[in-house]
Design an enzyme around this catalytic site. Structure first.
Site, PDB file in Angstrom:
ATOM      1  CE1 TYR A   1      -4.357  -1.207  -0.175  1.00  0.00           C
ATOM      2  CE2 TYR A   1      -3.293  -3.043   0.927  1.00  0.00           C
ATOM      3  CZ  TYR A   1      -4.355  -2.528   0.213  1.00  0.00           C
ATOM      4  OH  TYR A   1      -5.422  -3.334  -0.108  1.00  0.00           O
TER       5      TYR A   1
ATOM      6  CD  GLU B   1      -6.837  -6.027   0.883  1.00  0.00           C
ATOM      7  OE1 GLU B   1      -5.598  -5.960   1.103  1.00  0.00           O
ATOM      8  OE2 GLU B   1      -7.427  -5.242   0.120  1.00  0.00           O
TER       9      GLU B   1
END
Length: 311
Positions: free
Chosen positions: A101, A143
């Site tokens: 990310y 997730e």
């Protein structure tokens, strides 16, 4: 359904939303440049992202729509729950991890600055940095939950698991089915009819980079094997993996597989009639739904002959 609330202050939200006209004007040029930039500086991510989707523009378009929707609904993020769940399911099918990310965020901000240097002021970049970090935290949390859930169930696992092909059947001129069993001989986790498996093709086979593709499961859960039915795409860039599976993978060959995932699946209600409508290879998840319904509703989970809908 996933629920979350914004942790952003009013000024950050207002600053980000003031850039919406700029985003709409840039459209997919923004995300196309983003991917070009990211793959230039971090080519290792080509092992994760579907490079074929760069050729047909579907990935830049999908990312742009997600960014625009996020900007528009920062003040009411609950409206994004369905989108977040869909993307989180997809991400787990590509083994997206928390460390990915910051890389994406870095290139997103740099792209904004490069494409709109006058509009991308320090305040705007700081606001987008906060907004992206908040969204990344939402995805990372969801997730992580999905990874943990799939590892904890009977027959579940985390990361790649080796399967071998126990049966290969040509269903039509362009669709071939593969029945897969775990190499370790253990059970395999159940799935929701309509979900998919992610197949990992190592670098040097279908492409110089590792390629991950997601194929709908086309059979009912049985705890022992999975079946995927793959349409061969003849375009040289779009059919890298499907052509490799059709032409090179045979009974006894091994494949690395990620756990079943996906937010499109049969919502069973025994009192509501079910109508399944599909076209082309879209019949694949419908076969899983049909076989599951057929067994559960009429035959109390007894084994049935294989139903075929690919001819």
């Amino acid at each position: 359904m996933l629920e979350f609330k914004t942790m952003l202050d009013a000024r950050t939200i207002a600053t980000v939303q003031a850039t919406i006209p700029l985003l709409e004007q840039a459209n997919t040029a923004l995300t196309t440049n983003f991917y070009q930039r990211m793959f230039k500086w971090n080519p290792e991510l080509k092992h994760i992202f579907n490079v074929s989707n760069q050729h047909n523009s579907s990935q830049p378009k999908a990312l742009f729509n997600a960014i625009l929707a996020y900007a528009k609904h920062l003040h009411e993020p609950g409206r994004l729950a369905e989108m977040v769940e869909h993307i989180a399911q997809k991400h787990t099918g590509f083994m997206i991890l928390p460390e990915h990310y910051p890389i994406v965020g870095q290139h997103l901000l740099a792209t904004l600055q490069e494409l709109a240097p006058e509009a991308a002021t320090a305040e705007v970049l700081a606001a987008w940095d906060k907004a992206y970090a908040a969204l990344a935290d939402i995805f990372i949390q969801r997730e992580s939950e999905l990874y943990e859930q799939r590892e904890a169930v009977i027959g579940g696992w985390s990361g790649a698991r080796v399967f071998y092909v126990v049966h290969k059947e040509r269903e039509s001129d362009c669709i071939t089915s593969f029945v897969l069993a775990a190499e370790d001989g253990g059970p395999v986790m159940d799935f929701q009819p309509g979900q998919y498996l992610s197949v990992i093709m190592p670098s040097g086979t279908a492409s110089p980079y590792q390629q991950i593709r997601q194929y709908s499961l086309s059979d009912k859960p049985n705890g022992k094997t999975y079946r995927i039915s793959v349409k061969q795409e003849l375009h040289p860039q779009l059919g890298l993996v499907s052509s490799y599976l059709h032409e090179q993978i045979n009974v006894g060959d091994k494949l690395s597989i990620l756990p079943p995932a996906g937010d499109f699946y049969l919502q069973e209600n025994h009192e509501t009639p079910v109508v399944l409508i599909s076209a082309g290879v879209g019949v694949t998840p419908m076969m899983s739904m049909l076989e599951s319904l057929w067994v559960r509703l009429f035959f109390n989970d007894k084994q049935l002959p294989h139903l075929s809908g690919f001819q």
